[in-house]
Write a protein that holds these residues in place. Structure first.
Motif, PDB file in Angstrom:
ATOM      1  N   THR A  53       7.672   8.644   1.349  1.00  6.58           N
ATOM      2  CA  THR A  53       8.192   8.008   2.560  1.00  6.58           C
ATOM      3  C   THR A  53       7.188   6.960   3.011  1.00  6.58           C
ATOM      4  OG1 THR A  53       9.320  10.024   3.233  1.00  6.58           O
ATOM      5  CG2 THR A  53       8.866   8.433   4.964  1.00  6.58           C
ATOM      6  N   VAL A  54       7.675   5.828   3.485  1.00  3.73           N
ATOM      7  CA  VAL A  54       6.801   4.773   4.007  1.00  3.73           C
ATOM      8  C   VAL A  54       7.092   4.615   5.504  1.00  3.73           C
ATOM      9  CG1 VAL A  54       6.039   2.385   3.761  1.00  3.73           C
ATOM     10  CG2 VAL A  54       6.918   3.609   1.770  1.00  3.73           C
ATOM     11  N   PRO A  55       6.167   5.023   6.379  1.00  3.68           N
ATOM     12  CA  PRO A  55       6.426   4.926   7.815  1.00  3.68           C
ATOM     13  C   PRO A  55       6.222   3.531   8.405  1.00  3.68           C
ATOM     14  CG  PRO A  55       4.354   6.055   7.437  1.00  3.68           C
ATOM     15  CD  PRO A  55       4.951   5.779   6.095  1.00  3.68           C
ATOM     16  N   ASP A  56       5.508   2.650   7.689  1.00  5.23           N
ATOM     17  CA  ASP A  56       5.156   1.336   8.221  1.00  5.23           C
ATOM     18  C   ASP A  56       5.947   0.252   7.492  1.00  5.23           C
ATOM     19  OD1 ASP A  56       3.895  -0.785   9.441  1.00  5.23           O
ATOM     20  OD2 ASP A  56       1.969  -0.501   8.444  1.00  5.23           O
ATOM     21  N   ASP A  57       6.610  -0.613   8.254  1.00  6.87           N
ATOM     22  CA  ASP A  57       7.409  -1.688   7.661  1.00  6.87           C
ATOM     23  C   ASP A  57       6.553  -2.669   6.861  1.00  6.87           C
ATOM     24  OD1 ASP A  57       9.784  -0.684   8.662  1.00  6.87           O
ATOM     25  OD2 ASP A  57       9.740  -1.925  10.464  1.00  6.87           O
ATOM     26  N   ALA A  58       5.325  -2.927   7.280  1.00  3.21           N
ATOM     27  CA  ALA A  58       4.443  -3.861   6.562  1.00  3.21           C
ATOM     28  C   ALA A  58       4.083  -3.308   5.183  1.00  3.21           C
ATOM     29  CB  ALA A  58       3.182  -4.129   7.377  1.00  3.21           C
ATOM     30  N   VAL A  59       3.835  -2.011   5.094  1.00  9.70           N
ATOM     31  CA  VAL A  59       3.534  -1.384   3.798  1.00  9.70           C
ATOM     32  C   VAL A  59       4.783  -1.408   2.920  1.00  9.70           C
ATOM     33  CG1 VAL A  59       2.801   0.743   2.665  1.00  9.70           C
ATOM     34  CG2 VAL A  59       1.690   0.030   4.776  1.00  9.70           C
ATOM     35  N   ALA A  60       5.950  -1.170   3.500  1.00  5.89           N
ATOM     36  CA  ALA A  60       7.202  -1.233   2.734  1.00  5.89           C
ATOM     37  C   ALA A  60       7.414  -2.636   2.178  1.00  5.89           C
ATOM     38  CB  ALA A  60       8.379  -0.823   3.611  1.00  5.89           C
ATOM     39  N   ARG A  61       7.118  -3.654   2.959  1.00  5.00           N
ATOM     40  CA  ARG A  61       7.242  -5.044   2.498  1.00  5.00           C
ATOM     41  C   ARG A  61       6.266  -5.302   1.342  1.00  5.00           C
ATOM     42  NH1 ARG A  61      10.716  -8.240   1.635  1.00  5.00           N
ATOM     43  NH2 ARG A  61      11.605  -7.612   3.596  1.00  5.00           N
ATOM     44  N   ALA A  62       5.034  -4.788   1.432  1.00  8.42           N
ATOM     45  CA  ALA A  62       4.053  -4.972   0.357  1.00  8.42           C
ATOM     46  C   ALA A  62       4.510  -4.267  -0.923  1.00  8.42           C
ATOM     47  CB  ALA A  62       2.690  -4.442   0.803  1.00  8.42           C
ATOM     48  N   ILE A  63       5.138  -3.113  -0.797  1.00  6.06           N
ATOM     49  CA  ILE A  63       5.657  -2.411  -1.973  1.00  6.06           C
ATOM     50  C   ILE A  63       6.795  -3.212  -2.600  1.00  6.06           C
ATOM     51  CG2 ILE A  63       6.890  -0.345  -2.732  1.00  6.06           C
ATOM     52  CD1 ILE A  63       5.244   1.224  -0.652  1.00  6.06           C
ATOM     53  N   MET A  64       7.673  -3.774  -1.788  1.00  8.65           N
ATOM     54  CA  MET A  64       8.776  -4.593  -2.324  1.00  8.65           C
ATOM     55  C   MET A  64       8.242  -5.847  -3.003  1.00  8.65           C
ATOM     56  SD  MET A  64      11.932  -4.255   0.342  1.00  8.65           S
ATOM     57  CE  MET A  64      11.060  -4.306   1.879  1.00  8.65           C
ATOM     58  N   ASP A  65       7.181  -6.435  -2.460  1.00 10.48           N
ATOM     59  CA  ASP A  65       6.588  -7.625  -3.075  1.00 10.48           C
ATOM     60  C   ASP A  65       5.946  -7.311  -4.422  1.00 10.48           C
ATOM     61  OD1 ASP A  65       7.428  -9.104  -0.908  1.00 10.48           O
ATOM     62  OD2 ASP A  65       5.463  -9.103   0.094  1.00 10.48           O
ATOM     63  N   ALA A  66       5.551  -6.051  -4.639  1.00 11.26           N
ATOM     64  CA  ALA A  66       4.912  -5.635  -5.888  1.00 11.26           C
ATOM     65  C   ALA A  66       5.921  -5.070  -6.885  1.00 11.26           C
ATOM     66  CB  ALA A  66       3.835  -4.600  -5.582  1.00 11.26           C
ATOM     67  N   ALA A  67       7.182  -5.346  -6.695  1.00  7.79           N
ATOM     68  CA  ALA A  67       8.223  -4.819  -7.580  1.00  7.79           C
ATOM     69  C   ALA A  67       7.974  -5.246  -9.021  1.00  7.79           C
ATOM     70  CB  ALA A  67       9.594  -5.294  -7.121  1.00  7.79           C
ATOM     71  N   GLY A  68       8.101  -4.299  -9.953  1.00  6.30           N
ATOM     72  CA  GLY A  68       7.916  -4.577 -11.372  1.00  6.30           C
ATOM     73  C   GLY A  68       6.475  -4.527 -11.831  1.00  6.30           C
ATOM     74  N   LYS A  69       5.544  -4.330 -10.940  1.00 12.84           N
ATOM     75  CA  LYS A  69       4.125  -4.276 -11.289  1.00 12.84           C
ATOM     76  C   LYS A  69       3.611  -2.846 -11.169  1.00 12.84           C
ATOM     77  CE  LYS A  69       3.513  -8.886  -9.468  1.00 12.84           C
ATOM     78  NZ  LYS A  69       3.129  -9.635  -8.294  1.00 12.84           N
ATOM     79  N   ARG A  70       2.554  -2.552 -11.900  1.00 13.87           N
ATOM     80  CA  ARG A  70       1.923  -1.245 -11.799  1.00 13.87           C
ATOM     81  C   ARG A  70       1.125  -1.209 -10.496  1.00 13.87           C
ATOM     82  NH1 ARG A  70      -2.785   1.353 -14.866  1.00 13.87           N
ATOM     83  NH2 ARG A  70      -2.167   3.536 -14.879  1.00 13.87           N
ATOM     84  N   VAL A  71       1.352  -0.177  -9.703  1.00 21.12           N
ATOM     85  CA  VAL A  71       0.725  -0.098  -8.386  1.00 21.12           C
ATOM     86  C   VAL A  71       0.061   1.261  -8.193  1.00 21.12           C
ATOM     87  CG1 VAL A  71       2.346  -1.704  -7.288  1.00 21.12           C
ATOM     88  CG2 VAL A  71       2.854   0.730  -7.291  1.00 21.12           C
ATOM     89  N   ALA A  72      -0.871   1.282  -7.254  1.00 24.34           N
ATOM     90  CA  ALA A  72      -1.498   2.521  -6.792  1.00 24.34           C
ATOM     91  C   ALA A  72      -1.085   2.700  -5.335  1.00 24.34           C
ATOM     92  CB  ALA A  72      -3.009   2.442  -6.915  1.00 24.34           C
ATOM     93  N   LEU A  73      -0.437   3.820  -5.048  1.00 23.44           N
ATOM     94  CA  LEU A  73       0.000   4.122  -3.688  1.00 23.44           C
ATOM     95  C   LEU A  73      -0.948   5.148  -3.081  1.00 23.44           C
ATOM     96  CD1 LEU A  73       3.853   4.539  -4.185  1.00 23.44           C
ATOM     97  CD2 LEU A  73       2.609   2.495  -3.487  1.00 23.44           C
ATOM     98  N   SER A  74      -1.555   4.789  -1.958  1.00 22.55           N
ATOM     99  CA  SER A  74      -2.379   5.748  -1.209  1.00 22.55           C
ATOM    100  C   SER A  74      -1.456   6.479  -0.247  1.00 22.55           C
ATOM    101  CB  SER A  74      -3.471   5.021  -0.418  1.00 22.55           C
ATOM    102  OG  SER A  74      -4.320   4.327  -1.295  1.00 22.55           O
TER     103      SER A  74
END
Length: 135
Positions: free
Chosen positions: A87-108
């Motif tokens: 779950t992502v409680p913050d809209d800014a973090v959700a936007r950053a995740i959407m911007d990283a679509a298709g890339k390997r990411v590390a989620l804290s």
């Protein structure tokens, strides 16, 4: 004979039984539930980081809209991936995740066990930050 002063019934003190009943039956449970909810949302049980590819992120819910997502974690090429629901409680973090679509990411994330309602999120893992790994 009733205890009266000039024909007016004498009160038995400022804490009548109705007030005490109201406090015990209504106020005490509301305060207790509010305190429990605050503790569940502000004190994390654990925290960590998961690495993989975000395969889904959606803003869903009828009344309480929350960002819910799935991270596909692949340990070895060709292996079956494990799915991490978050779950992502913050809209800014959700936007950053959407911007990283298709890339390997590390989620804290922070794990909040016992959150009382789905209004705060459908999972107990709340993502707090995202970091893109590699191109």
């Amino acid at each position: 004979m009733a205890d009266t002063t000039l024909g007016v019934p004498k009160r038995k003190g400022p804490w009548s039984w109705r007030l005490v009943a109201f406090l015990v039956l209504i106020v005490l449970p509301v305060v207790g539930f509010s305190a429990y909810t605050w503790i569940a949302l502000h004190i994390s049980f654990s925290n960590g980081e998961r690495v993989g590819y975000v395969q889904k992120l959606s803003h869903r819910g009828w009344v309480c809209k929350t960002w819910e997502g799935e991270l596909a974690m692949v340990n070895m090429p060709g292996a079956v991936s494990q799915i991490f629901l978050f779950t992502v409680p913050d809209d800014a973090v959700a936007r950053a995740i959407m911007d990283a679509a298709g890339k390997r990411v590390a989620l804290s994330y922070e794990q909040h066990r016992g959150v009382p309602m789905k209004c705060f999120g459908e999972t107990e893992y709340f993502v707090t930050a995202v970091r893109v790994l590699g191109p």
